[in-house]
Design an enzyme around this catalytic site. Structure first.
Site, PDB file in Angstrom:
ATOM      1  N   THR A 177     -31.710  30.473 -24.319  1.00  0.00           N
ATOM      2  CA  THR A 177     -32.814  30.508 -23.446  1.00  0.00           C
ATOM      3  C   THR A 177     -33.182  31.900 -23.004  1.00  0.00           C
ATOM      4  O   THR A 177     -32.380  32.570 -23.025  1.00  0.00           O
ATOM      5  CB  THR A 177     -32.276  29.705 -22.080  1.00  0.00           C
ATOM      6  OG1 THR A 177     -33.132  30.032 -21.020  1.00  0.00           O
ATOM      7  CG2 THR A 177     -30.939  30.140 -21.582  1.00  0.00           C
ATOM      8  N   ASP A 178     -34.487  31.978 -22.378  1.00  0.00           N
ATOM      9  CA  ASP A 178     -35.088  33.307 -22.026  1.00  0.00           C
ATOM     10  C   ASP A 178     -34.196  33.686 -20.643  1.00  0.00           C
ATOM     11  O   ASP A 178     -34.198  35.282 -20.415  1.00  0.00           O
ATOM     12  CB  ASP A 178     -36.345  33.264 -21.641  1.00  0.00           C
ATOM     13  CG  ASP A 178     -36.815  32.239 -20.857  1.00  0.00           C
ATOM     14  OD1 ASP A 178     -36.050  31.449 -20.341  1.00  0.00           O
ATOM     15  OD2 ASP A 178     -38.027  32.324 -20.450  1.00  0.00           O
ATOM     16  N   GLU A 179     -33.708  32.805 -20.082  1.00  0.00           N
ATOM     17  CA  GLU A 179     -32.825  33.390 -18.800  1.00  0.00           C
ATOM     18  C   GLU A 179     -31.779  34.245 -19.071  1.00  0.00           C
ATOM     19  O   GLU A 179     -31.166  35.003 -18.122  1.00  0.00           O
ATOM     20  CB  GLU A 179     -32.316  31.932 -18.018  1.00  0.00           C
ATOM     21  CG  GLU A 179     -33.381  30.792 -17.663  1.00  0.00           C
ATOM     22  CD  GLU A 179     -33.007  29.986 -16.551  1.00  0.00           C
ATOM     23  OE1 GLU A 179     -32.003  30.104 -15.839  1.00  0.00           O
ATOM     24  OE2 GLU A 179     -33.755  29.037 -16.369  1.00  0.00           O
ATOM     25  N   TYR A 217     -25.383  29.281 -14.931  1.00  0.00           N
ATOM     26  CA  TYR A 217     -25.980  28.714 -16.173  1.00  0.00           C
ATOM     27  C   TYR A 217     -26.473  29.733 -17.162  1.00  0.00           C
ATOM     28  O   TYR A 217     -25.693  29.640 -18.346  1.00  0.00           O
ATOM     29  CB  TYR A 217     -27.116  28.035 -15.782  1.00  0.00           C
ATOM     30  CG  TYR A 217     -28.001  27.484 -16.876  1.00  0.00           C
ATOM     31  CD1 TYR A 217     -27.571  26.498 -17.957  1.00  0.00           C
ATOM     32  CD2 TYR A 217     -29.332  28.109 -16.915  1.00  0.00           C
ATOM     33  CE1 TYR A 217     -28.345  26.479 -19.094  1.00  0.00           C
ATOM     34  CE2 TYR A 217     -30.043  27.939 -18.262  1.00  0.00           C
ATOM     35  CZ  TYR A 217     -29.582  27.020 -19.275  1.00  0.00           C
ATOM     36  OH  TYR A 217     -30.494  27.019 -20.394  1.00  0.00           O
ATOM     37  N   LYS A 260     -24.820  30.638 -20.788  1.00  0.00           N
ATOM     38  CA  LYS A 260     -25.658  30.520 -22.223  1.00  0.00           C
ATOM     39  C   LYS A 260     -25.550  32.031 -22.767  1.00  0.00           C
ATOM     40  O   LYS A 260     -25.353  32.098 -23.914  1.00  0.00           O
ATOM     41  CB  LYS A 260     -26.930  30.143 -21.820  1.00  0.00           C
ATOM     42  CG  LYS A 260     -27.203  28.860 -21.464  1.00  0.00           C
ATOM     43  CD  LYS A 260     -26.950  27.844 -22.453  1.00  0.00           C
ATOM     44  CE  LYS A 260     -27.965  27.912 -23.742  1.00  0.00           C
ATOM     45  NZ  LYS A 260     -27.714  26.514 -24.323  1.00  0.00           N
TER      46      LYS A 260
HETATM   47  P1  NAD Z   1     -30.710  18.203 -21.087  1.00  0.00           P
HETATM   48  O1  NAD Z   1     -29.687  18.495 -19.974  1.00  0.00           O
HETATM   49  O2  NAD Z   1     -31.755  17.378 -21.039  1.00  0.00           O
HETATM   50  O3  NAD Z   1     -29.669  17.624 -22.328  1.00  0.00           O
HETATM   51  C1  NAD Z   1     -28.287  18.029 -22.739  1.00  0.00           C
HETATM   52  C2  NAD Z   1     -27.830  17.251 -23.650  1.00  0.00           C
HETATM   53  O4  NAD Z   1     -26.648  17.682 -24.014  1.00  0.00           O
HETATM   54  C3  NAD Z   1     -27.680  15.800 -22.817  1.00  0.00           C
HETATM   55  O5  NAD Z   1     -27.906  14.711 -23.681  1.00  0.00           O
HETATM   56  C4  NAD Z   1     -26.304  15.924 -22.470  1.00  0.00           C
HETATM   57  O6  NAD Z   1     -25.763  14.333 -22.523  1.00  0.00           O
HETATM   58  C5  NAD Z   1     -25.672  16.483 -23.805  1.00  0.00           C
HETATM   59  N1  NAD Z   1     -24.340  17.256 -23.362  1.00  0.00           N
HETATM   60  C6  NAD Z   1     -24.091  17.737 -22.124  1.00  0.00           C
HETATM   61  N2  NAD Z   1     -22.617  18.301 -22.271  1.00  0.00           N
HETATM   62  C7  NAD Z   1     -22.097  17.727 -23.474  1.00  0.00           C
HETATM   63  C8  NAD Z   1     -20.955  18.088 -24.090  1.00  0.00           C
HETATM   64  N3  NAD Z   1     -19.774  18.697 -23.579  1.00  0.00           N
HETATM   65  N4  NAD Z   1     -20.724  17.457 -25.299  1.00  0.00           N
HETATM   66  C9  NAD Z   1     -21.771  16.899 -26.068  1.00  0.00           C
HETATM   67  N5  NAD Z   1     -22.955  16.723 -25.326  1.00  0.00           N
HETATM   68  C10 NAD Z   1     -23.146  17.079 -24.291  1.00  0.00           C
HETATM   69  O7  NAD Z   1     -30.929  19.787 -21.664  1.00  0.00           O
HETATM   70  P2  NAD Z   1     -32.440  20.359 -22.192  1.00  0.00           P
HETATM   71  O8  NAD Z   1     -33.288  20.765 -21.298  1.00  0.00           O
HETATM   72  O9  NAD Z   1     -32.958  19.455 -23.315  1.00  0.00           O
HETATM   73  O10 NAD Z   1     -31.868  21.610 -23.189  1.00  0.00           O
HETATM   74  C11 NAD Z   1     -31.513  21.468 -24.207  1.00  0.00           C
HETATM   75  C12 NAD Z   1     -30.876  22.894 -25.041  1.00  0.00           C
HETATM   76  O11 NAD Z   1     -31.961  23.803 -24.788  1.00  0.00           O
HETATM   77  C13 NAD Z   1     -29.909  23.420 -23.905  1.00  0.00           C
HETATM   78  O12 NAD Z   1     -28.797  24.389 -24.653  1.00  0.00           O
HETATM   79  C14 NAD Z   1     -30.687  24.594 -22.990  1.00  0.00           C
HETATM   80  O13 NAD Z   1     -29.919  25.610 -22.644  1.00  0.00           O
HETATM   81  C15 NAD Z   1     -31.926  25.015 -23.749  1.00  0.00           C
HETATM   82  N6  NAD Z   1     -32.963  25.330 -23.513  1.00  0.00           N
HETATM   83  C16 NAD Z   1     -33.839  24.585 -22.482  1.00  0.00           C
HETATM   84  C17 NAD Z   1     -35.174  24.970 -22.020  1.00  0.00           C
HETATM   85  C18 NAD Z   1     -35.576  23.776 -21.171  1.00  0.00           C
HETATM   86  O14 NAD Z   1     -36.652  24.243 -20.642  1.00  0.00           O
HETATM   87  N7  NAD Z   1     -35.253  22.720 -20.735  1.00  0.00           N
HETATM   88  C19 NAD Z   1     -35.710  26.025 -22.328  1.00  0.00           C
HETATM   89  C20 NAD Z   1     -34.757  26.761 -23.302  1.00  0.00           C
HETATM   90  C21 NAD Z   1     -33.588  26.636 -23.829  1.00  0.00           C
HETATM   91  O1  DAU Z   2     -36.536  29.406 -18.775  1.00  0.00           O
HETATM   92  C1  DAU Z   2     -35.658  28.420 -19.732  1.00  0.00           C
HETATM   93  C2  DAU Z   2     -34.812  27.580 -18.653  1.00  0.00           C
HETATM   94  O2  DAU Z   2     -35.913  26.590 -18.083  1.00  0.00           O
HETATM   95  C3  DAU Z   2     -33.908  26.670 -19.397  1.00  0.00           C
HETATM   96  O3  DAU Z   2     -32.883  27.469 -19.926  1.00  0.00           O
HETATM   97  C4  DAU Z   2     -33.423  25.658 -18.378  1.00  0.00           C
HETATM   98  O4  DAU Z   2     -32.296  24.816 -19.116  1.00  0.00           O
HETATM   99  C5  DAU Z   2     -34.365  24.982 -17.751  1.00  0.00           C
HETATM  100  O5  DAU Z   2     -33.763  24.183 -16.602  1.00  0.00           O
HETATM  101  C6  DAU Z   2     -35.410  25.723 -16.829  1.00  0.00           C
HETATM  102  O6  DAU Z   2     -34.982  26.609 -15.870  1.00  0.00           O
HETATM  103  P1  DAU Z   2     -35.749  26.804 -14.750  1.00  0.00           P
HETATM  104  O7  DAU Z   2     -34.616  27.311 -13.596  1.00  0.00           O
HETATM  105  O8  DAU Z   2     -36.714  27.754 -14.766  1.00  0.00           O
HETATM  106  O9  DAU Z   2     -36.228  25.517 -14.353  1.00  0.00           O
HETATM  107  P2  DAU Z   2     -36.605  24.278 -13.209  1.00  0.00           P
HETATM  108  O10 DAU Z   2     -37.520  23.232 -13.557  1.00  0.00           O
HETATM  109  O11 DAU Z   2     -35.301  24.111 -12.552  1.00  0.00           O
HETATM  110  O12 DAU Z   2     -37.349  25.433 -12.015  1.00  0.00           O
HETATM  111  C7  DAU Z   2     -38.444  25.987 -12.621  1.00  0.00           C
HETATM  112  C8  DAU Z   2     -39.015  26.743 -11.209  1.00  0.00           C
HETATM  113  O13 DAU Z   2     -39.408  25.889 -10.353  1.00  0.00           O
HETATM  114  C9  DAU Z   2     -37.842  27.884 -10.965  1.00  0.00           C
HETATM  115  O14 DAU Z   2     -38.588  28.931 -10.478  1.00  0.00           O
HETATM  116  C10 DAU Z   2     -37.355  27.089  -9.532  1.00  0.00           C
HETATM  117  C11 DAU Z   2     -38.379  26.175  -9.166  1.00  0.00           C
HETATM  118  N1  DAU Z   2     -38.270  25.067  -8.416  1.00  0.00           N
HETATM  119  C12 DAU Z   2     -37.436  24.214  -9.152  1.00  0.00           C
HETATM  120  C13 DAU Z   2     -37.240  22.782  -8.432  1.00  0.00           C
HETATM  121  C14 DAU Z   2     -36.341  21.779  -9.305  1.00  0.00           C
HETATM  122  C15 DAU Z   2     -38.893  24.740  -7.064  1.00  0.00           C
HETATM  123  O15 DAU Z   2     -39.723  25.470  -6.489  1.00  0.00           O
HETATM  124  N2  DAU Z   2     -38.464  23.574  -6.699  1.00  0.00           N
HETATM  125  C16 DAU Z   2     -37.779  22.672  -7.437  1.00  0.00           C
HETATM  126  O16 DAU Z   2     -37.503  21.466  -6.490  1.00  0.00           O
END
Ligand code: NAD
Ligand code: DAU
Length: 352
Positions: free
Chosen positions: A135-137, A163, A167
């Site tokens: 992730t970019d985080e 988190y 990562k």
């Molecule tokens: P998500 O939380 O929707 O899905 C995570 C999945 O992993 C779930 O199906 C969960 O059951 C499974 N899981 C959790 N713990 C596990 C374990 N111990 N063993 C096996 N399975 C397990 O997450 P997402 O948003 O789909 O993100 C997927 C990946 O992409 C993550 O690694 C996250 O860090 C990365 N990522 C997410 C975003 C985003 O915006 N959502 C952006 C950049 C990177």
């Molecule tokens: O940047 C990539 C990441 O994006 C991934 O690695 C993470 O898995 C994914 O959850 C996401 O992280 P963020 O923290 O950026 O996403 P989130 O949707 O939780 O929040 C987006 C922005 O909105 C953040 O600045 C926090 C804000 N927010 C979030 C929630 C849930 C609010 O203001 N109110 C809210 O209720």
């Protein structure tokens, strides 16, 4: 045919990837999904795939931290690639309970790396790939008054939340496997994704669900934090390009050049939903809240020829429609546990 072990394939991005890859016969791959089905994993996200692709799709419920389960999968299916999506992925939950993040995100990645190295003979490493989806985080936060600065692959790691720290740890371990053993690793770091099947604890589906129910829409702090949004299928095509043609040992940033302040995005969503802005409620900020993320995906574009193809406004409206048409899905994924966490963050303002 390539056999890919897809961990976390029942989550948001994983399930979108599985559907996308199976829908492309030219990809000619067999996907073995390993997922623990935590609160974020949902078999409904993969419904129908077993029947439609009986020779190309297999699902196993299990934990990536469980070395025996992982070893069995390597023996039974002999994957030549691993795509590690499995993670605890929600920043807010990591603030409330960091330990599960260390377990899955760090120990889980370590378990997968060790199993892959044990099962892949060194002669096969020119054809095998371990792709760690990061992730970019991990880069921390950018100043909001310097739009000229974005995260590149050379930006030092400076994670702030449990988190992102977990990562970043997994990234370092993955890179160490390449640098120490010459193991064929790849790391991708993507910006915020949006699209169907995202668990409604994340900003976009949470806003859509609350607004559809005429409930208040919580905005952390002053709402001016910036995120860089990418439609989930553009993430999928980037992962495929990195897996197929990425240089082992490399890191690739993925992003769509779509920076938005949270408050502006929320107003856009309310307009699409035809709901009043008066639903917006400013609430206690997320502790350690990163101010701005912005990805420079120049390396991925120039070296691998990747380009995102989605139009932001069009895909945002499509995403809203998807949730409108899947209200049963939305309500089913929300358990008592979701409501308890919601209460801790939004009603008790991060207090126990
Ligand atoms: P998500 O939380 O929707 O899905 C995570 C999945 O992993 C779930 O199906 C969960 O059951 C499974 N899981 C959790 N713990 C596990 C374990 N111990 N063993 C096996 N399975 C397990 O997450 P997402 O948003 O789909 O993100 C997927 C990946 O992409 C993550 O690694 C996250 O860090 C990365 N990522 C997410 C975003 C985003 O915006 N959502 C952006 C950049 C990177
Ligand atoms: O940047 C990539 C990441 O994006 C991934 O690695 C993470 O898995 C994914 O959850 C996401 O992280 P963020 O923290 O950026 O996403 P989130 O949707 O939780 O929040 C987006 C922005 O909105 C953040 O600045 C926090 C804000 N927010 C979030 C929630 C849930 C609010 O203001 N109110 C809210 O209720």
């Amino acid at each position: 045919m390539h056999t890919i072990l897809v961990t976390g394939g029942a989550g948001f991005i994983g399930s979108n990837f599985v559907r996308w890859a199976l829908g492309r016969p030219e990809a000619n791959c067999k996907l073995v999904v390993l997922d623990k089905l935590t609160y974020a994993g949902n078999l409904e996200n993969l419904a129908g795939l077993e029947e439609t692709y009986p020779d190309h799709y297999f699902f196993v419920r299990g934990d990536i931290c469980d070395g025996d389960t992982v070893a069995e999968l390597f023996e039974k299916h002999a994957p030549n690639a691993v795509l590690n999506f499995a993670a605890e992925s929600h920043v807010d939950r990591s603030i409330l309970d960091p330990m599960e993040f260390v377990r899955t995100n760090v120990l889980g990645t370590a378990t997968l790396l060790a199993a892959a190295r044990r099962h892949w003979p060194e002669e096969s490493w020119d054809r095998a790939r371990f792709l760690q989806i990061s992730t970019d985080e991990v880069y921390g936060s950018l100043p909001e008054d310097r739009p000229d600065i974005k995260f590149t692959e050379d930006t030092p790691l400076a994670p702030h939340s449990p988190y992102s720290a977990s990562k970043a740890s997994a990234d370092l371990l993955t890179q160490a496997y390449h640098d120490t053993y010459g193991f064929p690793t790849l790391i991708t770091r993507c910006s915020n994704n949006y699209g169907p099947y995202q668990f409604p604890e994340k900003l976009i589906p949470l806003v859509i669900r609350n607004a559809m129910n005429d409930e208040s829409v919580p905005v952390y702090g002053d709402g001016k934090n910036v995120r860089d949004w990418l439609y989930v299928s553009d993430h999928c095509t980037a992962l495929w390009d990195v897996l197929s043609t990425g240089e082992p040992g490399s890191v690739y940033n993925i992003g769509g050049d779509r920076e938005l302040r949270n408050i502006d995005l929320i107003r856009m969503l309310l307009d699409i939903l035809d709901k009043p802005h008066s639903l917006i409620e400013f609430v206690n900020d997320r502790p350690g809240h990163d101010r701005r993320y912005a990805i420079d995906a120049g390396k991925l574009k120039s070296e691998l020829g990747w380009e995102p193809s989605s139009d932001f406004r069009e895909k945002l409206a499509e995403t809203v429609n998807w949730y409108r048409e899947h209200t049963e899905w939305l309500e089913r994924v929300i358990s008592g546990e979701y409501l308890a966490t919601y209460d801790r963050i939004y009603r008790r303002g991060w207090k126990e």
